[in-house]
Design an enzyme around this catalytic site. Structure first.
Site, mmCIF file in Angstrom:
data_model
loop_
_atom_site.group_PDB
_atom_site.id
_atom_site.type_symbol
_atom_site.label_atom_id
_atom_site.label_comp_id
_atom_site.label_asym_id
_atom_site.label_seq_id
_atom_site.Cartn_x
_atom_site.Cartn_y
_atom_site.Cartn_z
ATOM 1 N N CYS A 398 0.830 -1.195 0.000
ATOM 2 C CA CYS A 398 0.000 0.000 0.000
ATOM 3 C C CYS A 398 0.876 1.260 0.000
ATOM 4 C CB CYS A 398 -0.978 -0.056 1.167
ATOM 5 S SG CYS A 398 -2.451 0.918 0.849
ATOM 6 N N HIS A 525 -3.435 -5.150 0.591
ATOM 7 C CA HIS A 525 -2.794 -5.650 1.821
ATOM 8 C C HIS A 525 -2.838 -7.175 1.835
ATOM 9 C CE1 HIS A 525 -2.471 -1.806 4.082
ATOM 10 N NE2 HIS A 525 -3.430 -1.465 3.222
ATOM 11 N N GLU A 527 -1.327 -9.189 3.583
ATOM 12 C CA GLU A 527 -1.148 -9.785 4.923
ATOM 13 C C GLU A 527 -2.460 -10.269 5.528
ATOM 14 O OE1 GLU A 527 -0.740 -6.619 4.135
ATOM 15 O OE2 GLU A 527 -1.316 -5.214 5.725
HETATM 16 N N1 GLN Z 1 -2.190 6.605 2.949
HETATM 17 C C1 GLN Z 1 -2.245 5.870 1.720
HETATM 18 C C2 GLN Z 1 -3.613 5.966 1.049
HETATM 19 O O1 GLN Z 1 -4.574 6.309 1.673
HETATM 20 C C3 GLN Z 1 -1.842 4.436 1.960
HETATM 21 C C4 GLN Z 1 -2.823 3.681 2.808
HETATM 22 C C5 GLN Z 1 -2.272 2.404 3.351
HETATM 23 O O2 GLN Z 1 -1.067 2.165 3.306
HETATM 24 N N2 GLN Z 1 -3.134 1.560 3.888
HETATM 25 O O3 GLN Z 1 -3.743 5.658 -0.104
#
Ligand code: GLN
Length: 574
Positions: A398, A525, A527
């Site tokens: 992300c 994500h 994970e």
């Molecule tokens: N802050 C970034 C976004 O909103 C990444 C979010 C995250 O890593 N979960 O896109």
């Protein structure tokens, strides 16, 4: 439907979630289908707006629910897929009752905590317990309910009262109450103290819930005399005083419960069979004992924001552990505070700065997890640059993907001011932009959330081979910003390949760097869907690449791991 209620006393942080998940594991090993409900007595509707540094990570479900991290424990321990409704909060119950009040459902009545809130809680539990979570038809057999907080808290009172009534609603033989408490050791004498447990059981009983079993946390095993004393003063049989002393890893907990006959006791109380055929062999040899025996070290630098609470990255840590179990590597995590990597001023040579870079240099692989807020972002960009230039395996998740793209835009495309619109709204070269799927003005539940398909653009990439997928992968999301689609062709021309995109082709989901041993990052994500025995492919790729085994794994030949007693083998497709 059978219910097991797990409550907690004395102090918080006793590992109630792990206890409740482990009870689920032993019941599942008896052949029963298990689901779970976590009750969080706070007023937030969900965990989405809560700081991971105060409360631990926000876990994300397939349906986009932003929930307490304990739901992650349940999914991983029981290999199930939960829904947002499996996390019940005070906020959700009050919201549903107030909505009904506005609709006129209670017209003429005074709406009260008892019976309206308590009825809503019971209805919710009964409804959600019947949802299948294991991909099979029909409802589960047992629902494990974990009541968050400590008994006696003002916040949890309506839930305790609802559960008191609920035991009569479901009737005897269908409700088992397990109370988790602490048996501390005091001072020089080293005596195990039972009084805190006696008091918390007394509070619970005064509220109308009589525990059938106690699960006592302690540093060392309980002495038989202490066990007998607890049984006597807390009105349970000695056989029902379970001891959960400290163990080397959490996968030992179900085994410890089995050794004390907890599965038999709970099945007897719930009038369930199955305990004679109970089998935890895979759990014992494939997880608990295997983890303890690993010796060949893999060092992964985790570059994030820390306040000394590793629970903020719990699922990432678990996914690394799952990958290490499968790759037979002993995990050593080097926690790197991202901001310490930044050359701020003269303090450049501060110990913190030097130590942070020493960790990066000694790591076999680098992982930049997700995150929000600008603190540490420049440090993460430097970590991505280091990994790219030195050909160190890199996994970006992300925000970790976004910083990798910003770094590439700055240092390879020469766009020195490249940034994310999240951190620099005025940048002339936004490499990461706001891609609305939700709202910018409301914070709760407004991101791109939950499972979405990522279409693989080519089979000739590490990701497709790791996932052994030929069309798409399905992972969970939680973000607002994404790679700027207008910059993609320039980035691709210089070797940053976008090998996964969403169904519209507009959202960049997976990036790989051509010619690098392992430089992979995802907007999602991975994970959250990792399980012991079924590690997330991108984490497995990181661990294998960091141990020099990725090529052999991808070519399909078995990976033999040295220094391993069990001569574990791992091979793609097996
Ligand atoms: N802050 C970034 C976004 O909103 C990444 C979010 C995250 O890593 N979960 O896109």
């Amino acid at each position: 439907m059978k219910y097991v209620l797990v409550s907690g006393g004395v102090v918080s942080g006793l590992g109630k979630g792990v206890t409740a998940s482990s009870i689920g594991v032993i019941l599942k090993a008896c052949g029963h289908r298990v689901t779970s409900i976590k009750i969080d007595p706070y007023l937030n509707t969900d965990a989405g707006t809560m700081s991971p540094f105060e409360h631990g990570e926000v876990f994300v479900l397939d349906d986009g629910g932003e929930v307490d991290l304990d739901l992650g424990n349940y999914e991983r321990f029981l290999d199930i897929t939960l829904t947002r409704d499996n996390n019940l909060t005070t906020g959700k119950v009050y919201q549903s009752v107030i909505e009904r009040e506005r609709r006129g459902d209670y017209l003429g009545k005074t709406v009260q905590v008892v019976p309206h809130i308590t009825d809503a809680i019971q209805d919710w539990i009964e409804r959600v317990a019947h949802i299948a979570v294991d991909g099979r038809d029909g409802p589960p057999t047992v629902c494990v309910i974990e009541l968050g907080g400590t008994v006696g808290d003002i916040e949890s009172m309506p839930f305790i009262e609802a559960l008191r009534q609920f035991q009569f609603r479901v009737g005897p033989g269908n409700f088992c109450c397990v109370h988790v408490s602490l048996v501390p050791v005091l001072g020089v004498v080293g005596e195990q103290k039972t009084k805190p447990t006696q008091h918390s059981v007394a509070v619970l009983r005064s509220l109308g819930l009589n525990p059938h079993l106690l699960a006592c946390r302690s540093q060392d095993p309980l002495s038989p005399a202490v066990r007998d004393k607890l049984a006597l003063f807390c009105q349970v049989t000695p056989r029902h005083v379970l001891n959960m002393c400290d163990v080397s890893n959490i996968w030992h907990v179900p085994i410890m419960l089995e050794a004390q006959g907890a599965h038999k006791s709970i099945c007897d109380i719930l009038q369930l069979g199955g305990h004679d055929g109970m089998d935890l062999t895979v759990w014992r040899t494939g997880l608990a004992e295997k983890w303890d025996a690993l010796s060949a070290v893999v060092r992964i630098a985790m570059v994030g924001k820390y306040t000394g609470l590793s629970d903020a990255y719990l699922s990432v840590l678990k996914a690394l552990q799952h990958a290490c179990l499968s790759a037979s590597r002993k995990l050593e995590v080097l926690w790197v505070e991202a901001s310490h990597l930044e050359p701020t001023s003269e303090a450049d040579k501060s110990t913190e700065h030097t130590e942070a870079w020493d960790k990066i240099r000694s790591a076999h692989g680098i992982l930049v997890p997700g995150g929000f807020g600008i603190r540490g972002v420049e440090g993460m960009i430097l970590a991505a640059k280091y990994a790219r230039e030195k050909e160190v395996p890199y996994l970006g998740i992300c925000l970790g993907m976004q910083v990798a793209v910003i770094e590439f835009a700055r240092n390879v495309l020469g766009l020195q001011e490249a940034h994310s619109a999240e951190f620099d709204a005025a940048t002339p070269t936004p490499a990461v932009v706001f891609m609305p799927e939700g709202s910018k003005t409301h914070k709760g539940g407004t991101m791109r959330l939950g499972a979405r398909k990522t279409i693989l653009q080519t089979m000739d990439c590490i990701t497709a081979r790791l996932y052994q997928a030929d069309e798409y992968v399905d992972e969970r999301h939680r973000h607002r910003y994404e790679v700027n689609p207008n910059m993609v062709s320039d980035l691709e021309d210089r070797g940053l390949r976008f090998v996964g995109k969403d169904e519209s082709g507009q959202r960049m989901e997976i990036v790989e760097l051509k010619g690098h041993p392992y430089f992979v990052a995802g907007q999602f994500h991975p994970e959250f869907k990792s399980r012991p025995g079924k590690p997330s492919p991108l984490f497995l790729g990181l661990v294998l690449a960091s141990s020099g085994h990725l090529d052999r794994y991808l070519s399909g030949s078995p990976v033999k791991v040295k220094h391993q007693d069990d001569a574990s083998q791992l091979s793609n497709g097996h």
